[in-house]
Design an enzyme around this catalytic site. Sequence first.
Site, PDB file in Angstrom:
ATOM      1  N   ARG A 238       0.850  -1.185   0.000  1.00 13.50           N
ATOM      2  CA  ARG A 238       0.000   0.000   0.000  1.00 13.50           C
ATOM      3  C   ARG A 238       0.889   1.239   0.000  1.00 13.50           C
ATOM      4  NH1 ARG A 238      -3.468  -2.863  -1.450  1.00 13.50           N
ATOM      5  NH2 ARG A 238      -5.479  -3.338  -0.497  1.00 13.50           N
ATOM      6  N   GLU A 267      -4.236   7.446  -4.886  1.00 11.90           N
ATOM      7  CA  GLU A 267      -4.491   6.752  -6.159  1.00 11.90           C
ATOM      8  C   GLU A 267      -5.797   7.260  -6.761  1.00 11.90           C
ATOM      9  OE1 GLU A 267      -4.255   2.515  -5.499  1.00 11.90           O
ATOM     10  OE2 GLU A 267      -2.207   2.667  -4.775  1.00 11.90           O
ATOM     11  N   HIS A 286      -1.679  -0.034  -9.808  1.00 18.56           N
ATOM     12  CA  HIS A 286      -2.264  -0.960  -8.821  1.00 18.56           C
ATOM     13  C   HIS A 286      -2.863  -2.207  -9.502  1.00 18.56           C
ATOM     14  CE1 HIS A 286      -4.013  -1.059  -4.505  1.00 18.56           C
ATOM     15  NE2 HIS A 286      -3.840  -2.294  -4.970  1.00 18.56           N
TER      16      HIS A 286
HETATM   17  P1  NAP Z   1      -0.980 -11.244   5.269  1.00 18.73           P
HETATM   18  O1  NAP Z   1      -0.972 -12.680   4.913  1.00 18.73           O
HETATM   19  O2  NAP Z   1      -1.926 -10.749   6.301  1.00 18.73           O
HETATM   20  O3  NAP Z   1       0.519 -10.829   5.622  1.00 18.73           O
HETATM   21  C1  NAP Z   1       0.865  -9.641   6.231  1.00 18.73           C
HETATM   22  C2  NAP Z   1       2.131  -9.880   7.028  1.00 18.73           C
HETATM   23  O4  NAP Z   1       2.566  -8.639   7.566  1.00 18.73           O
HETATM   24  C3  NAP Z   1       1.920 -10.845   8.194  1.00 18.73           C
HETATM   25  O5  NAP Z   1       2.915 -11.827   8.140  1.00 18.73           O
HETATM   26  C4  NAP Z   1       2.064  -9.956   9.440  1.00 18.73           C
HETATM   27  O6  NAP Z   1       2.728 -10.579  10.519  1.00 18.73           O
HETATM   28  C5  NAP Z   1       2.935  -8.837   8.935  1.00 18.73           C
HETATM   29  N1  NAP Z   1       2.696  -7.573   9.631  1.00 18.73           N
HETATM   30  C6  NAP Z   1       1.523  -6.937   9.812  1.00 18.73           C
HETATM   31  N2  NAP Z   1       1.722  -5.763  10.423  1.00 18.73           N
HETATM   32  C7  NAP Z   1       3.050  -5.685  10.671  1.00 18.73           C
HETATM   33  C8  NAP Z   1       3.886  -4.717  11.279  1.00 18.73           C
HETATM   34  N3  NAP Z   1       3.387  -3.574  11.767  1.00 18.73           N
HETATM   35  N4  NAP Z   1       5.217  -4.965  11.358  1.00 18.73           N
HETATM   36  C9  NAP Z   1       5.722  -6.114  10.862  1.00 18.73           C
HETATM   37  N5  NAP Z   1       4.996  -7.061  10.266  1.00 18.73           N
HETATM   38  C10 NAP Z   1       3.667  -6.844  10.159  1.00 18.73           C
HETATM   39  O7  NAP Z   1      -1.315 -10.357   3.971  1.00 18.73           O
HETATM   40  P2  NAP Z   1      -1.007 -10.691   2.444  1.00 18.73           P
HETATM   41  O8  NAP Z   1      -2.139 -11.441   1.851  1.00 18.73           O
HETATM   42  O9  NAP Z   1       0.371 -11.231   2.328  1.00 18.73           O
HETATM   43  O10 NAP Z   1      -1.064  -9.211   1.842  1.00 18.73           O
HETATM   44  C11 NAP Z   1      -0.171  -8.214   2.281  1.00 18.73           C
HETATM   45  C12 NAP Z   1      -0.634  -6.849   1.805  1.00 18.73           C
HETATM   46  O11 NAP Z   1      -0.420  -6.738   0.415  1.00 18.73           O
HETATM   47  C13 NAP Z   1      -2.132  -6.587   1.970  1.00 18.73           C
HETATM   48  O12 NAP Z   1      -2.449  -6.108   3.263  1.00 18.73           O
HETATM   49  C14 NAP Z   1      -2.426  -5.568   0.903  1.00 18.73           C
HETATM   50  O13 NAP Z   1      -2.345  -4.253   1.417  1.00 18.73           O
HETATM   51  C15 NAP Z   1      -1.311  -5.775  -0.108  1.00 18.73           C
HETATM   52  N6  NAP Z   1      -1.815  -6.278  -1.397  1.00 18.73           N
HETATM   53  C16 NAP Z   1      -1.624  -5.521  -2.517  1.00 18.73           C
HETATM   54  C17 NAP Z   1      -2.080  -5.985  -3.737  1.00 18.73           C
HETATM   55  C18 NAP Z   1      -1.867  -5.179  -4.995  1.00 18.73           C
HETATM   56  O14 NAP Z   1      -2.711  -5.223  -5.867  1.00 18.73           O
HETATM   57  N7  NAP Z   1      -0.754  -4.476  -5.131  1.00 18.73           N
HETATM   58  C19 NAP Z   1      -2.728  -7.224  -3.820  1.00 18.73           C
HETATM   59  C20 NAP Z   1      -2.896  -7.968  -2.669  1.00 18.73           C
HETATM   60  C21 NAP Z   1      -2.441  -7.491  -1.452  1.00 18.73           C
HETATM   61  P3  NAP Z   1       2.142 -11.901  11.286  1.00 18.73           P
HETATM   62  O15 NAP Z   1       2.449 -13.048  10.372  1.00 18.73           O
HETATM   63  O16 NAP Z   1       2.918 -11.960  12.538  1.00 18.73           O
HETATM   64  O17 NAP Z   1       0.682 -11.660  11.471  1.00 18.73           O
END
Ligand code: NAP
Length: 320
Positions: A238, A267, A286
Site C-alpha cells: 500500500r 491513487e 495498482h
Molecule cells: P498477510 O498474509 O496478512 O501478511 C501480512 C504480514 O505482515 C503478516 O505476516 C504480518 O505478521 C505482517 N505484519 C503486519 N503488520 C506488521 C507490522 N506492523 N510490522 C511487521 N509485520 C507486520 O497479507 P497478504 O495477503 O500477504 O497481503 C499483504 C498486503 O499486500 C495486503 O495487506 C495488501 O495491502 C497488499 N496487497 C496488494 C495488492 C496489490 O494489488 N498491489 C494485492 C494484494 C495485497 P504476522 O504473520 O505476525 O501476522
Amino acid sequence: MKEKIYITRKLPASVVKKLEGEFYIEMWGQEEEAIPREVLLEKVKDAQAVLCMLTETIDEEVLDAAPNLKVISNMAVGYNNIDVEAATKRQIIVTNTPGVLTETTADLTFALMMATARRLVEASDYLRTGKWGTWSPMQLTGMDIHGATLGIIGFGRIGQAVAKRAAGFGMNILYYNRSQKPEVEKETGARFAALNDVLRESDFISILLPYSEEAHHLISDKELRLMKKTAILINTARGGIVDEEALYDALKHEMIWAAGLDVFEKEPINPRHPLLTLPNVLTLPHIGSASIATRMKMAELAVDNVYNVLVSAGRVKRVN
Ligand code: NAP
C-alpha cells in the site's frame, strides 16, 4: 421484501447471478469509473449489504447513511479503506478476499523486481523512440537478480510466495515480520532479521505488509539512507507505507538505485507527480492481483461473503 445489496462497481453478470432471485441487487454501472461519493451515500440508505472496492472509503459518514447495513464486503485483501471499528460498533460484519490473490500478486511483485532491475520499460521505450543506434557494452545495463539478496518486509501469504519464487532464482532471502516463520525458513532458506539489518543488507527490498497507522511511512528518509546505493525498492502493498517525498529525494540524489511501485499514497497518482519524472522509477496502476482468473475469484469470494453473512445470520429465508 427482499434485502438490498448495493455493488459499487460493475461486476460480471455470471458472478452476480448467485445473488439474484434471493436478493434485490443494484450496481454502479461503470467499470472504469469509481462511484461518486454522493451516489454511494444515496444508494446505501436502504441497503443491507454493500459490496465495495478499495476505491471506496467506507467511513462514519457512509455508515450513518446506511442504518440497515449488516455486511460490508471488500473486494480486496485488507481493510484500510474501511473504518472497521465504527462498523463493528454498529454490529456490521466486514469481509475481504484474502488468499485467492496471493500467487498472482507474488507474480507481479517478481515481475516488477525483474523489470526494474533490468530496466525493461526504459529499454522498450529506447527502441520504440528510435534511440537504438548500435549495440554497446554498457548500454541499458541493470542489476542481477540471481545471487542477489532480497529483503521482504511483511512475511505473510504474499511475502512467503515471493520468497518461494526468489529461492528458485538463487537469491538470498532476509525477512522482517511481526512474527518468525520457521517452516518457511526451512523451505526457502529465508532468514529472520531486524528491520534495519534487512534495509542495510538487501539488494532488493519488497514491501508486503498491510497498511496501518503503525506502518504509515515505515520507509522514510532514515530507512532509505540505510539502504545500499545500488538497492531497488519494490512496493506492491500500500502506498502510505512509503513516504513518497523521501523516496523522490532518495532516487533523485541516487541514495538508492531504483524503485518499482504498484501502489501510491494517493491513487490514481497525479500524472504530474515528481516521482513520474524520474527514469529510475517503474510505475504500475495498482495491478497486483490483475489476472483474469484471480479477479474473477475475488469477485466470486466477495459475492460469497455477502451471501454467507446474510444467509447464515438467518436474516433471509432460503428459497431452495
Ligand atoms: P498477510 O498474509 O496478512 O501478511 C501480512 C504480514 O505482515 C503478516 O505476516 C504480518 O505478521 C505482517 N505484519 C503486519 N503488520 C506488521 C507490522 N506492523 N510490522 C511487521 N509485520 C507486520 O497479507 P497478504 O495477503 O500477504 O497481503 C499483504 C498486503 O499486500 C495486503 O495487506 C495488501 O495491502 C497488499 N496487497 C496488494 C495488492 C496489490 O494489488 N498491489 C494485492 C494484494 C495485497 P504476522 O504473520 O505476525 O501476522
